[in-house]
Scaffold this motif. Structure first.
Motif, PDB file in Angstrom:
ATOM      1  N   LEU A 124      33.904  42.451  32.410  1.00 12.57           N
ATOM      2  CA  LEU A 124      33.134  41.228  32.271  1.00 12.57           C
ATOM      3  C   LEU A 124      33.936  40.141  31.545  1.00 12.57           C
ATOM      4  CD1 LEU A 124      30.428  39.773  32.668  1.00 12.57           C
ATOM      5  CD2 LEU A 124      29.687  40.766  30.506  1.00 12.57           C
ATOM      6  N   ALA A 125      34.568  40.483  30.450  1.00 10.65           N
ATOM      7  CA  ALA A 125      35.346  39.513  29.676  1.00 10.65           C
ATOM      8  C   ALA A 125      36.514  38.965  30.496  1.00 10.65           C
ATOM      9  CB  ALA A 125      35.853  40.157  28.387  1.00 10.65           C
ATOM     10  N   ARG A 126      37.236  39.842  31.182  1.00 11.80           N
ATOM     11  CA  ARG A 126      38.390  39.405  31.974  1.00 11.80           C
ATOM     12  C   ARG A 126      37.974  38.520  33.150  1.00 11.80           C
ATOM     13  NH1 ARG A 126      43.213  42.187  31.237  1.00 11.80           N
ATOM     14  NH2 ARG A 126      43.116  43.776  29.634  1.00 11.80           N
ATOM     15  N   ARG A 127      36.923  38.916  33.863  1.00 10.64           N
ATOM     16  CA  ARG A 127      36.486  38.141  35.032  1.00 10.64           C
ATOM     17  C   ARG A 127      35.869  36.810  34.605  1.00 10.64           C
ATOM     18  NH1 ARG A 127      37.758  40.442  39.568  1.00 10.64           N
ATOM     19  NH2 ARG A 127      36.660  38.809  40.696  1.00 10.64           N
ATOM     20  N   ASP A 128      35.182  36.786  33.462  1.00 13.15           N
ATOM     21  CA  ASP A 128      34.638  35.523  32.958  1.00 13.15           C
ATOM     22  C   ASP A 128      35.760  34.538  32.624  1.00 13.15           C
ATOM     23  OD1 ASP A 128      31.999  36.303  33.248  1.00 13.15           O
ATOM     24  OD2 ASP A 128      31.662  36.640  31.097  1.00 13.15           O
ATOM     25  N   ALA A 129      36.804  35.034  31.976  1.00  5.29           N
ATOM     26  CA  ALA A 129      37.937  34.162  31.637  1.00  5.29           C
ATOM     27  C   ALA A 129      38.611  33.638  32.899  1.00  5.29           C
ATOM     28  CB  ALA A 129      38.943  34.927  30.770  1.00  5.29           C
ATOM     29  N   MET A 130      38.774  34.492  33.902  1.00  9.14           N
ATOM     30  CA  MET A 130      39.400  34.062  35.147  1.00  9.14           C
ATOM     31  C   MET A 130      38.553  33.008  35.856  1.00  9.14           C
ATOM     32  SD  MET A 130      40.653  36.350  38.393  1.00  9.14           S
ATOM     33  CE  MET A 130      39.001  36.698  38.979  1.00  9.14           C
TER      34      MET A 130
END
Length: 104
Positions: free
Chosen positions: A64-70
């Protein structure tokens, strides 16, 4: 580890164009945010024009954190705008490796 399987059915006749955009503009941004890709495949037999991508995450929260940042990256937004008309259907599955999986 959580493995995300993303399956894209590309519009007929657009596979090469999609792959070109992805390799040049999409994958570099994804690997910067998501980490190293686990696998990238195209269908050869059966339903054609599919691309399957595998990504690995430490946990659902990590994903979730990685995809939100992307999603906030303007380069990713530009890539999506350039390819939106090439994709017919997208499906995503989150997979949990079993005890015998070589990917953990």
């Amino acid at each position: 580890m959580i493995v995300e399987e993303r399956d894209y059915r590309i519009k007929v006749g657009k596979l090469t164009e999609f792959l070109s955009h992805y390799e040049r503009d999409g994958l570099p941004v994804q690997e910067e945010h998501l980490g190293k890709i686990l696998g990238h495949f195209v269908s050869e037999i059966g339903e054609l024009n599919h691309i399957v991508t595998l990504w690995g995450y430490a946990s659902l929260d990590d994903r979730l954190a990685r995809r939100d940042a992307m999603a906030k990256d303007p380069r990713w937004q530009a890539y999506l705008s350039a390819t939106v008309d090439l994709v017919d259907i997208q499906t995503t599955r989150l997979l949990r490796p079993t005890s015998i999986s070589p990917i953990r």
